[in-house]
Design a protein around this motif. Structure first.
Motif, PDB file in Angstrom:
ATOM      1  N   ILE A   1      29.103  15.234  31.362  1.00  0.00           N
ATOM      2  CA  ILE A   1      30.617  15.013  31.518  1.00  0.00           C
ATOM      3  C   ILE A   1      30.859  15.096  32.551  1.00  0.00           C
ATOM      4  CG2 ILE A   1      32.654  17.324  30.977  1.00  0.00           C
ATOM      5  CD1 ILE A   1      31.337  18.647  28.895  1.00  0.00           C
ATOM      6  N   ARG A   2      31.564  13.370  32.999  1.00  0.00           N
ATOM      7  CA  ARG A   2      31.822  13.501  34.147  1.00  0.00           C
ATOM      8  C   ARG A   2      33.376  13.559  34.560  1.00  0.00           C
ATOM      9  NH1 ARG A   2      27.985   8.812  35.066  1.00  0.00           N
ATOM     10  NH2 ARG A   2      26.810   8.638  32.645  1.00  0.00           N
ATOM     11  N   SER A   3      32.550  13.410  35.843  1.00  0.00           N
ATOM     12  CA  SER A   3      34.140  13.617  36.632  1.00  0.00           C
ATOM     13  C   SER A   3      35.643  13.665  36.117  1.00  0.00           C
ATOM     14  CB  SER A   3      34.090  12.769  37.333  1.00  0.00           C
ATOM     15  OG  SER A   3      35.398  12.684  38.955  1.00  0.00           O
ATOM     16  N   GLY A   4      36.543  14.064  36.066  1.00  0.00           N
ATOM     17  CA  GLY A   4      37.732  14.029  35.370  1.00  0.00           C
ATOM     18  C   GLY A   4      37.838  14.227  34.042  1.00  0.00           C
ATOM     19  N   GLN A   5      36.594  14.593  33.651  1.00  0.00           N
ATOM     20  CA  GLN A   5      36.286  14.703  31.920  1.00  0.00           C
ATOM     21  C   GLN A   5      36.914  16.464  31.460  1.00  0.00           C
ATOM     22  OE1 GLN A   5      33.064  12.276  30.351  1.00  0.00           O
ATOM     23  NE2 GLN A   5      33.903  11.100  30.424  1.00  0.00           N
TER      24      GLN A   5
ATOM     25  N   ASN B   1      28.819  16.498  35.639  1.00  0.00           N
ATOM     26  CA  ASN B   1      28.953  15.987  37.501  1.00  0.00           C
ATOM     27  C   ASN B   1      30.058  16.709  37.907  1.00  0.00           C
ATOM     28  OD1 ASN B   1      26.819  14.755  36.820  1.00  0.00           O
ATOM     29  ND2 ASN B   1      27.619  12.461  36.515  1.00  0.00           N
ATOM     30  N   PRO B   2      29.998  16.426  39.290  1.00  0.00           N
ATOM     31  CA  PRO B   2      31.194  16.836  40.068  1.00  0.00           C
ATOM     32  C   PRO B   2      32.079  16.757  39.303  1.00  0.00           C
ATOM     33  CG  PRO B   2      29.355  15.836  41.679  1.00  0.00           C
ATOM     34  CD  PRO B   2      29.101  15.727  39.773  1.00  0.00           C
TER      35      PRO B   2
ATOM     36  N   ARG C   1      26.849  20.855  38.126  1.00  0.00           N
ATOM     37  CA  ARG C   1      27.269  20.715  38.976  1.00  0.00           C
ATOM     38  C   ARG C   1      29.008  20.391  39.531  1.00  0.00           C
ATOM     39  NH1 ARG C   1      24.393  15.974  37.679  1.00  0.00           N
ATOM     40  NH2 ARG C   1      21.904  15.873  38.242  1.00  0.00           N
TER      41      ARG C   1
ATOM     42  N   ARG D   1      31.440  10.274  43.202  1.00  0.00           N
ATOM     43  CA  ARG D   1      32.457  10.513  42.773  1.00  0.00           C
ATOM     44  C   ARG D   1      33.583   9.701  41.893  1.00  0.00           C
ATOM     45  NH1 ARG D   1      32.851  15.784  43.997  1.00  0.00           N
ATOM     46  NH2 ARG D   1      30.560  15.588  44.749  1.00  0.00           N
TER      47      ARG D   1
ATOM     48  N   ASP E   1      31.694   8.320  39.468  1.00  0.00           N
ATOM     49  CA  ASP E   1      31.362   8.972  37.894  1.00  0.00           C
ATOM     50  C   ASP E   1      32.806   8.405  36.700  1.00  0.00           C
ATOM     51  OD1 ASP E   1      29.449  10.531  36.267  1.00  0.00           O
ATOM     52  OD2 ASP E   1      31.444  12.164  37.114  1.00  0.00           O
ATOM     53  N   ARG E   2      33.321   8.610  37.397  1.00  0.00           N
ATOM     54  CA  ARG E   2      35.085   8.927  36.944  1.00  0.00           C
ATOM     55  C   ARG E   2      35.300   7.628  36.072  1.00  0.00           C
ATOM     56  NH1 ARG E   2      38.897  10.779  34.414  1.00  0.00           N
ATOM     57  NH2 ARG E   2      41.193  10.273  35.166  1.00  0.00           N
TER      58      ARG E   2
ATOM     59  N   ILE F   1      22.762  11.782  39.242  1.00  0.00           N
ATOM     60  CA  ILE F   1      24.301  12.150  38.932  1.00  0.00           C
ATOM     61  C   ILE F   1      24.601  11.259  37.677  1.00  0.00           C
ATOM     62  CG2 ILE F   1      26.629  12.470  40.159  1.00  0.00           C
ATOM     63  CD1 ILE F   1      24.995  12.954  42.046  1.00  0.00           C
TER      64      ILE F   1
END
Lengths: 228, 264
Positions: free
Chosen positions: A121-125, A140-141, A158, B150, B153-154, B193
């Motif tokens: 699960i990535r940023s924004g999800q 992820n953060p 995270r 970050r 990642d998005r 990450i």
């Protein structure tokens, strides 16, 4: 040809499902993962009666049983202890299992109709589910995982986790690696490190106690949430 | 049939355009026929970094609007044979084109080139959607900074959603001494990450800035570490197995001898 006949006449266990090792402070019984439970018991009895008599007589010896990845029932455990108890000098000190507490727990969660998701699960999800949710992968953060029930992460947590979204204060969040940006249970929001400290690498879970977010080692889950 | 590779990052200023210019040039040096497409409409830069600004006659939007043929808009590089640039329009906006139209152009370019390198704008809006529409694969550029990681990642998440799976990663502008002191994210941590394959690492190098300002891709100057890094990346894209650049700046025996003799 003759050799084969001799083999058939003597049905002794050829494969070693039980390895008995002597260590500094007693004996280790290592059980194989790849055979029937009964075969292990039979081989134990055989070894007690035939091959290992010398080793097993004398003063009392503490025994550690290494179960490997096998999970046994309470009856099977009884059976095992009874078999070993036929030798008066053997004292079972511990039964060790390679399966971690988290894995055992996850077994149970899977049985209780949890939603299983795989991937990162990535940023924004955002992943939300009404049932307990088990993620095999990382959060992820900037990513969010949430559930009306419990949240279990087999991976690095995270990002943000929200358990008991609809208000269940008994919900928990567990992860193999708990380093969240934020944790939420029911209406309680908490963030590290000012509210609770993150320590070494343990499998941990978060729960509410008297309105406070707490983090504990996964081993204590059964004690703190016995109904889980 | 060539391959279209989009260079993207989410965050601005991490080096997408520089990376595009250098990878494009490095692939051309390896003898491939390469076209670079700048999709940063309204804020074009790739032409400047390549030193081709004054040769632009037609641009991407002109092609889309039918003002010229695709071949007329391709600018031939002044140093490399078989390296071309399709510049973005500076007077238009990203909303003036649609992903479908860009995809048509990329598909056409793939027929005549080995590689189509697409320089993506920062952000995740229309410009991003335009840029990735025709891509077969993606390279995500990040720097060893939390904010950049970050955003990367998005972007990886969005790429997966758009069925451009398993993008590869370039970590740009690495400062070895900061990583050594623990003041900068280290590469393992970033890979951990993002969970995608590492295509290459590029050390922070003043030569890259100098080169970009003078319109010469840094990769042309073989002596710099960044040039070696970009050349290695190009070789990996071509399927060679090249070990990662060592970040230790230990002079080799040969260099020390040269220095001793006053040649280095």
């Amino acid at each position: 040809m003759t050799g084969e006949i001799v083999k058939e006449v003597q049905p002794e266990p050829v494969k070693h499902h039980v390895v008995i090792k002597g260590v500094k402070d007693g004996l280790i019984f290592q059980f194989s993962d790849h055979c029937e439970w009964q075969e292990i018991l039979d081989e134990l009895v055989y070894k007690f009666e035939n091959t290992h008599q010398k080793l097993l007589s004398g003063t009392s010896i503490p025994v550690t049983i290494k179960m490997g990845e096998r999970v046994i029932s309470d009856e099977q455990r009884e059976e095992l202890l009874k078999t070993i108890a036929t030798n008066e000098n053997l004292v079972v000190r511990a039964i060790e299992n390679n399966i971690t507490q988290l894995e055992l727990h996850i077994n149970e969660v899977m049985l209780s109709n949890a939603k299983i998701i795989r991937g990162t699960i990535r940023s924004g999800q955002v992943e939300h589910h009404k049932t307990n949710v088990l993620l095999i992968g990382d959060v992820n953060p900037g990513g969010t995982i949430s559930s009306d029930g419990d949240v279990y992460v087999l991976g690095s947590m995270r990002g943000i986790a929200h358990a008991g979204v609809s208000g269940n204060e008994m919900a928990i969040i567990a992860a193999s690696h708990l380093r969240p940006t934020q944790l939420r249970i029911a209406n309680m929001i908490s963030r590290p490190p000012d509210e609770w400290s993150v320590e070494d690498v343990h499998m941990e879970f978060a729960f509410l106690q008297e309105g406070q977010m707490n983090i504990e080692k996964i081993q204590l889950l059964k004690r703190l949430r016995p109904d889980r | 049939m060539g391959e279209a590779i989009v260079i993207t990052s989410g965050k601005g200023g991490v080096g997408k355009t520089t990376t595009s210019a250098n990878i494009g040039t490095a692939l051309a040096i390896q003898g491939k026929k390469v076209v670079m497409v700048d999709t940063d409409i309204g804020l074009r830069n790739l032409d400047v970094v390549m030193g081709l600004e004054n040769r632009i006659i037609y641009n991407l939007v002109d092609v889309i609007e039918g003002k010229c043929r695709l071949n007329q808009a391709l600018i031939k590089d002044k140093r490399c044979e078989e390296l071309y640039l399709l510049a973005a329009a500076q007077t238009k906006d990203k909303d003036d084109v649609t992903p479908d139209r860009i995809k048509l152009i990329i598909d056409e370019l793939k027929l005549t080139h080995d590689f189509v390198i697409i320089d993506c704008p920062a952000g995740i809006e229309q410009g991003f959607r335009n840029a990735i529409s025709g891509a077969d694969r993606a390279i995500v550029v990040t720097t060893p900074e939390t904010a950049a990681v970050r955003d990367a990642d998005r972007i990886v998440g969005l790429l997966e959603k758009q069925n451009i799976p398993s993008p590869s990663l370039i970590v740009n502008r690495i400062r070895p001494h900061l990583i050594k002191n623990g003041d900068m994210l280290d590469i393992d941590e970033i890979c951990n990450i993002l969970g995608i394959d590492l295509l290459g690492i590029v050390p922070d190098d003043d030569n890259v800035i100098k080169a970009a300002n003078s319109g010469e891709p840094a990769v042309l100057n073989v002596k710099t570490r960044s040039a070696i890094a970009y050349r290695n990346i190009a070789r990996r894209i071509l399927g060679d197995n090249v070990p990662l650049l060592s970040l230790e700046e230990k002079p080799t025996f040969g260099k020390r001898v040269k220095k001793f003799l006053g040649l280095g």
